[in-house]
Design a protein around this motif. Structure first.
Motif, PDB file in Angstrom:
ATOM      1  N   SER A 116      -5.612  19.762  -2.572  1.00 47.90           N
ATOM      2  CA  SER A 116      -4.559  18.750  -2.489  1.00 47.90           C
ATOM      3  C   SER A 116      -4.446  17.909  -3.756  1.00 47.90           C
ATOM      4  CB  SER A 116      -4.828  17.807  -1.308  1.00 47.90           C
ATOM      5  OG  SER A 116      -4.838  18.521  -0.094  1.00 47.90           O
ATOM      6  N   ASN A 117      -3.269  17.280  -3.899  1.00 44.17           N
ATOM      7  CA  ASN A 117      -2.986  16.297  -4.942  1.00 44.17           C
ATOM      8  C   ASN A 117      -2.913  14.930  -4.269  1.00 44.17           C
ATOM      9  OD1 ASN A 117      -2.656  18.479  -6.695  1.00 44.17           O
ATOM     10  ND2 ASN A 117      -0.456  18.527  -6.383  1.00 44.17           N
ATOM     11  N   TYR A 118      -3.341  13.885  -4.972  1.00 40.14           N
ATOM     12  CA  TYR A 118      -3.339  12.531  -4.431  1.00 40.14           C
ATOM     13  C   TYR A 118      -2.644  11.564  -5.383  1.00 40.14           C
ATOM     14  CZ  TYR A 118      -6.848  13.753  -0.938  1.00 40.14           C
ATOM     15  OH  TYR A 118      -7.517  14.311   0.127  1.00 40.14           O
ATOM     16  N   MET A 119      -1.898  10.612  -4.809  1.00 40.10           N
ATOM     17  CA  MET A 119      -1.371   9.451  -5.515  1.00 40.10           C
ATOM     18  C   MET A 119      -1.812   8.227  -4.724  1.00 40.10           C
ATOM     19  SD  MET A 119       0.225   9.853  -8.338  1.00 40.10           S
ATOM     20  CE  MET A 119       0.823   8.195  -8.438  1.00 40.10           C
ATOM     21  N   VAL A 120      -2.479   7.291  -5.401  1.00 42.85           N
ATOM     22  CA  VAL A 120      -3.008   6.099  -4.741  1.00 42.85           C
ATOM     23  C   VAL A 120      -2.395   4.869  -5.407  1.00 42.85           C
ATOM     24  CG1 VAL A 120      -5.095   4.801  -4.157  1.00 42.85           C
ATOM     25  CG2 VAL A 120      -5.181   7.303  -4.295  1.00 42.85           C
ATOM     26  N   GLN A 121      -1.864   3.973  -4.589  1.00 46.31           N
ATOM     27  CA  GLN A 121      -1.285   2.726  -5.084  1.00 46.31           C
ATOM     28  C   GLN A 121      -2.216   1.586  -4.720  1.00 46.31           C
ATOM     29  OE1 GLN A 121       2.713   1.983  -3.758  1.00 46.31           O
ATOM     30  NE2 GLN A 121       2.752  -0.073  -4.605  1.00 46.31           N
ATOM     31  N   VAL A 122      -2.492   0.710  -5.705  1.00 43.50           N
ATOM     32  CA  VAL A 122      -3.383  -0.426  -5.506  1.00 43.50           C
ATOM     33  C   VAL A 122      -2.644  -1.686  -5.941  1.00 43.50           C
ATOM     34  CG1 VAL A 122      -5.570  -1.485  -6.213  1.00 43.50           C
ATOM     35  CG2 VAL A 122      -5.425   0.993  -5.957  1.00 43.50           C
ATOM     36  N   GLU A 123      -2.785  -2.757  -5.148  1.00 41.55           N
ATOM     37  CA  GLU A 123      -2.218  -4.031  -5.586  1.00 41.55           C
ATOM     38  C   GLU A 123      -3.360  -4.976  -5.927  1.00 41.55           C
ATOM     39  OE1 GLU A 123       0.183  -6.220  -2.813  1.00 41.55           O
ATOM     40  OE2 GLU A 123      -1.382  -6.312  -1.320  1.00 41.55           O
ATOM     41  N   PHE A 124      -3.093  -5.843  -6.903  1.00 40.95           N
ATOM     42  CA  PHE A 124      -4.065  -6.828  -7.359  1.00 40.95           C
ATOM     43  C   PHE A 124      -3.512  -8.206  -7.006  1.00 40.95           C
ATOM     44  CE2 PHE A 124      -4.237  -3.103 -10.102  1.00 40.95           C
ATOM     45  CZ  PHE A 124      -5.558  -2.725  -9.935  1.00 40.95           C
ATOM     46  N   VAL A 125      -4.297  -8.981  -6.244  1.00 41.34           N
ATOM     47  CA  VAL A 125      -3.842 -10.245  -5.691  1.00 41.34           C
ATOM     48  C   VAL A 125      -4.779 -11.358  -6.151  1.00 41.34           C
ATOM     49  CG1 VAL A 125      -3.355 -11.449  -3.524  1.00 41.34           C
ATOM     50  CG2 VAL A 125      -2.984  -8.997  -3.679  1.00 41.34           C
ATOM     51  N   ASP A 126      -4.207 -12.525  -6.497  1.00 40.99           N
ATOM     52  CA  ASP A 126      -5.036 -13.661  -6.912  1.00 40.99           C
ATOM     53  C   ASP A 126      -5.581 -14.403  -5.687  1.00 40.99           C
ATOM     54  OD1 ASP A 126      -3.003 -15.326  -5.964  1.00 40.99           O
ATOM     55  OD2 ASP A 126      -2.329 -15.940  -7.948  1.00 40.99           O
ATOM     56  N   ALA A 127      -6.326 -15.469  -5.927  1.00 41.01           N
ATOM     57  CA  ALA A 127      -6.982 -16.205  -4.839  1.00 41.01           C
ATOM     58  C   ALA A 127      -5.979 -16.825  -3.868  1.00 41.01           C
ATOM     59  CB  ALA A 127      -7.879 -17.295  -5.426  1.00 41.01           C
ATOM     60  N   LYS A 128      -4.755 -17.090  -4.320  1.00 43.32           N
ATOM     61  CA  LYS A 128      -3.729 -17.684  -3.458  1.00 43.32           C
ATOM     62  C   LYS A 128      -2.971 -16.634  -2.652  1.00 43.32           C
ATOM     63  CE  LYS A 128      -2.914 -21.520  -6.601  1.00 43.32           C
ATOM     64  NZ  LYS A 128      -1.939 -22.162  -7.494  1.00 43.32           N
ATOM     65  N   GLY A 129      -3.265 -15.355  -2.899  1.00 48.91           N
ATOM     66  CA  GLY A 129      -2.582 -14.280  -2.195  1.00 48.91           C
ATOM     67  C   GLY A 129      -1.335 -13.779  -2.900  1.00 48.91           C
ATOM     68  N   THR A 130      -1.096 -14.243  -4.126  1.00 49.13           N
ATOM     69  CA  THR A 130       0.070 -13.818  -4.906  1.00 49.13           C
ATOM     70  C   THR A 130      -0.248 -12.529  -5.644  1.00 49.13           C
ATOM     71  OG1 THR A 130       0.695 -16.134  -5.227  1.00 49.13           O
ATOM     72  CG2 THR A 130       1.715 -14.515  -6.693  1.00 49.13           C
ATOM     73  N   ARG A 131       0.649 -11.576  -5.545  1.00 49.98           N
ATOM     74  CA  ARG A 131       0.453 -10.308  -6.247  1.00 49.98           C
ATOM     75  C   ARG A 131       0.545 -10.543  -7.755  1.00 49.98           C
ATOM     76  NH1 ARG A 131       3.696  -4.692  -5.338  1.00 49.98           N
ATOM     77  NH2 ARG A 131       2.219  -4.472  -3.668  1.00 49.98           N
ATOM     78  N   ILE A 132      -0.495 -10.121  -8.454  1.00 46.54           N
ATOM     79  CA  ILE A 132      -0.539 -10.226  -9.908  1.00 46.54           C
ATOM     80  C   ILE A 132       0.103  -8.996 -10.526  1.00 46.54           C
ATOM     81  CG2 ILE A 132      -2.047 -10.343 -11.918  1.00 46.54           C
ATOM     82  CD1 ILE A 132      -4.168 -11.568 -10.026  1.00 46.54           C
ATOM     83  N   SER A 133      -0.268  -7.846 -10.000  1.00 45.27           N
ATOM     84  CA  SER A 133       0.165  -6.576 -10.580  1.00 45.27           C
ATOM     85  C   SER A 133      -0.113  -5.471  -9.572  1.00 45.27           C
ATOM     86  CB  SER A 133      -0.609  -6.315 -11.887  1.00 45.27           C
ATOM     87  OG  SER A 133      -0.202  -5.128 -12.510  1.00 45.27           O
ATOM     88  N   GLU A 134       0.265  -4.276  -9.924  1.00 44.11           N
ATOM     89  CA  GLU A 134      -0.108  -3.104  -9.137  1.00 44.11           C
ATOM     90  C   GLU A 134      -0.488  -1.994 -10.099  1.00 44.11           C
ATOM     91  OE1 GLU A 134       3.121  -1.830  -6.672  1.00 44.11           O
ATOM     92  OE2 GLU A 134       4.477  -1.638  -8.338  1.00 44.11           O
TER      93      GLU A 134
END
Length: 179
Positions: A121-139
């Protein structure tokens, strides 16, 4: 009375002597050349960033100020845990480390992808990066191809925005398809 005889002009024909005007040079060659140079420089820049990102951390332990979220929670909608952690492709991904790279100050997540299906199989994984306040910084995204059944791969999902303080990494989506 006879007409005076003039010697024929010597050298290349000059405009006004019946020769067509010299063609004007276009800048198309320069445009193509500089465009190719720009593309090459862009690839070199991405290669430098990739090398810096992969050699940034000394070990698998998260750096101070960074934290991990469980990769076992399937889906991106905050499943309440009713599903079994190993069900489906999201159970094939384990979050190993969540850190902020020292060189770029971008967040990154180290992952282990293990093919638990019966097909290569092939895989694509998405990750989000969140700060201490819960705001998404990046992905960030990670992927691997042609992973045989039972085989594992170590991959890194790299964020592309500066981060400071406590950062949490969350696996938000996993796509697996037979190769």
């Amino acid at each position: 009375m006879s007409q005076p005889q003039y010697p024929p002009p010597s050298g290349p024909p000059q405009p006004g002597w019946g020769a067509p005007p010299a063609p004007k040079k276009s800048g198309a060659g320069k445009i193509v050349g500089f465009g190719c140079l720009g593309i090459v420089l862009l690839f070199v820049l991405f290669a430098i960033i990739a090398v810096a990102a992969s050699s940034g951390g000394g070990g698998d332990d998260p750096k101070p100020g960074a934290s991990m979220a469980s990769a076992d929670a399937p889906g991106r909608h905050g499943d309440d845990g009713a599903k079994e952690a190993s069900a489906g492709p999201s159970g094939d991904v384990k979050l190993i480390a969540c850190e902020i790279e020292a060189f770029t100050t971008w967040p990154s997540a180290k992952l282990t992808i293990t093919n638990r299906s019966s097909k290569t199989s092939n895989y694509m994984v998405q990750v989000e990066f969140v700060d201490a306040k819960g705001t998404r910084i990046s992905e960030g995204f990670a992927g691997t191809n042609n992973l045989r059944p039972g085989q594992s791969a170590q991959e890194v999902a790299q964020g592309t925005a500066e981060a400071t303080g406590k950062v949490t990494c969350r696996v938000t989506d996993v796509t697996r398809y037979a190769s």
